[in-house]
Design an enzyme around this catalytic site. Sequence first.
Site, PDB file in Angstrom:
ATOM      1  N   SER B 126       0.815  -1.218   0.000  1.00 37.81           N
ATOM      2  CA  SER B 126       0.000   0.000   0.000  1.00 37.81           C
ATOM      3  C   SER B 126       0.847   1.266   0.000  1.00 37.81           C
ATOM      4  O   SER B 126       2.012   1.256   0.413  1.00 37.81           O
ATOM      5  CB  SER B 126      -0.858  -0.065   1.271  1.00 37.81           C
ATOM      6  OG  SER B 126      -1.316   1.182   1.660  1.00 37.81           O
ATOM      7  N   TYR B 150      -1.126   0.055  10.162  1.00 40.18           N
ATOM      8  CA  TYR B 150      -1.365  -0.666   8.908  1.00 40.18           C
ATOM      9  C   TYR B 150      -0.133  -0.573   8.002  1.00 40.18           C
ATOM     10  O   TYR B 150       0.341  -1.571   7.466  1.00 40.18           O
ATOM     11  CB  TYR B 150      -2.591  -0.067   8.225  1.00 40.18           C
ATOM     12  CG  TYR B 150      -2.901  -0.595   6.844  1.00 40.18           C
ATOM     13  CD1 TYR B 150      -3.513  -1.831   6.678  1.00 40.18           C
ATOM     14  CD2 TYR B 150      -2.606   0.147   5.710  1.00 40.18           C
ATOM     15  CE1 TYR B 150      -3.822  -2.313   5.413  1.00 40.18           C
ATOM     16  CE2 TYR B 150      -2.915  -0.329   4.443  1.00 40.18           C
ATOM     17  CZ  TYR B 150      -3.521  -1.552   4.301  1.00 40.18           C
ATOM     18  OH  TYR B 150      -3.818  -2.019   3.046  1.00 40.18           O
ATOM     19  N   LYS B 154       2.289  -3.636   6.827  1.00 38.87           N
ATOM     20  CA  LYS B 154       2.499  -3.941   5.404  1.00 38.87           C
ATOM     21  C   LYS B 154       3.996  -3.899   5.069  1.00 38.87           C
ATOM     22  O   LYS B 154       4.501  -4.731   4.308  1.00 38.87           O
ATOM     23  CB  LYS B 154       1.721  -2.955   4.535  1.00 38.87           C
ATOM     24  CG  LYS B 154       0.218  -3.229   4.489  1.00 38.87           C
ATOM     25  CD  LYS B 154      -0.098  -4.486   3.693  1.00 38.87           C
ATOM     26  CE  LYS B 154      -1.571  -4.787   3.581  1.00 38.87           C
ATOM     27  NZ  LYS B 154      -1.842  -6.067   2.906  1.00 38.87           N
TER      28      LYS B 154
END
Lengths: 326, 326
Positions: B126, B150, B154
Amino acid sequence: MKVLITGGAGFLGQRLARELLARGAVKDEHGKPQAITELVLLDVMRGSDFGDSRVRTEVGDIAERNVLESVIDDRTAAIFHLAAIVSGQAEADFDLGMRINLDASRLLLETCRQRGHAPRVVFTSSVAVYGGDLPEVVQNDTALNPQSSYGAQKAIAELLLNDYTRRGFVDGRVLRLPTISVRPGKPNAAASSFASGIIREPLNGETAVCPVAGTTRVWLLSPRKAIESLIAGLELDAVALGNQRVLNLPGISVSVDEMVAALREVAGEDTTRRIVWAPDARVEKIVGSWPGQWDSSRAERLGLSGDRSFADVIRSYIADEGIQIR
Amino acid sequence: MKVLITGGAGFLGQRLARELLARGAVKDEHGKPQAITELVLLDVMRGSDFGDSRVRTEVGDIAERNVLESVIDDRTAAIFHLAAIVSGQAEADFDLGMRINLDASRLLLETCRQRGHAPRVVFTSSVAVYGGDLPEVVQNDTALNPQSSYGAQKAIAELLLNDYTRRGFVDGRVLRLPTISVRPGKPNAAASSFASGIIREPLNGETAVCPVAGTTRVWLLSPRKAIESLIAGLELDAVALGNQRVLNLPGISVSVDEMVAALREVAGEDTTRRIVWAPDARVEKIVGSWPGQWDSSRAERLGLSGDRSFADVIRSYIADEGIQIR
């Protein structure tokens, strides 16, 4: 103030403990010196307690939750996390490296989070987080691209510490250490072991094997400066660090040939003749993926400093270890 | 050939499944098309099996070892790992994000390693791995500096996949996806949810709340191109990828104002009046830390492509979803 050192029986851990005991105090989070009332040294073997009543030596597996819970309580104000599986061993034993370099680091952060007092935590990281096509001088914003499992595990621990800090679970700092040279003692399983061995063994009148080419460029820091940096790293102002808690420490960029030239300058030609050159592709691949220099201006602005010259580093080693040149 | 999609009941998972079934085959590691004989869709809820006998839907918790062992065997030649806790939810529930975005990703790699046949594994990553002071256009060698849990999770999964690939445990590829827009369905807990909502809801005659300023720059990819990229990413030649398995996918860099202008161009002024501007500091902080553009030349050289314009993306969405403009 209660202080914990993981890897407290290791070379850097014992040096750091000795220095902390000699200083007697470190700055707290407000910059005020606080006496060290207890210094816990955790390791898989028992380290020296220096005959000092402030020291508590603990033997245990740092990847086990109850071990960490037994050494971190809500009075633990500062943690130096030095315990690690070195690069060569982490490459040879993937599971062991993951267990200690990743899982134990995470468990340590998680234990701090559960305690709820956001202690200051200093992690050590490494040149090995870099790799691949690198600029001649690695910058603060150069992407990590580790080419060893050790480097990948250290890079992951950096990300964890940054996020645990951002969330307020700990007040973390990561010091990316150059290769430490000259380490006393025996060779170890680190791919960088030669960077001490080619100085230490010849000074002891012994033969040293150099597994990399003389043109290989390395980025070095003396044990003295490493210890000084660890304590300075703990004492750095959290506000000045902001949300980026990783610092590339100052070092000296030298080729292996220049290291040998410095040894010749300090100890003479006879000493350097004890180096045997025997390239080892496995070591060259790992060491060759590391940067030979990085920009350390951020650390310098924050008051950290490296060594002046590698010849000086050798002289410090000779003085600190009481070596008689043969 | 047996193919697994984790998150197989989700929006992208179901679209990917439909496309794979329609194609009937994907290239194997030698570049030869091989018929898909079994397509396993794993998720926490049951997805559609499209009435197709090749599909096996499995319901289970991806962070549990026995669940992964039940869907990965030594005939599983390709894995698309899409299961994730989205950014807003991972920020709100740290433990859940760590469990799914980190632990489950690692367990998936570990299960592949134990099977021993080094399957091809596609991870999605991402824009959220970037953050802090970024250049206007993020480069391939720009350091990751995630400002959300997040993003950190990732980034860690990327490092794991790279190292598992380097060691030969899997043949991995990470596709860093731009924000996907326009997603059909309902808003979700992703901080980027608005990037679909401000188009989707007005087209449905409903009000949409935009939580960020119109000047906010986002980096977008349509669902069509995302699915095309996932399959192309699986089929990329391992040798051409080398030891750096992370690819920044092509996207379109638009401001939120430009998104609204594109909606006006396609659907008229009345539609855009349904957008309510209500800045939300929590969302702005996360979205504002993401890059508005990155260099995707490496992915383009490898044959991957993005969308032509955001107005075209809206037109594709209207066509794919059979929307009647009100």
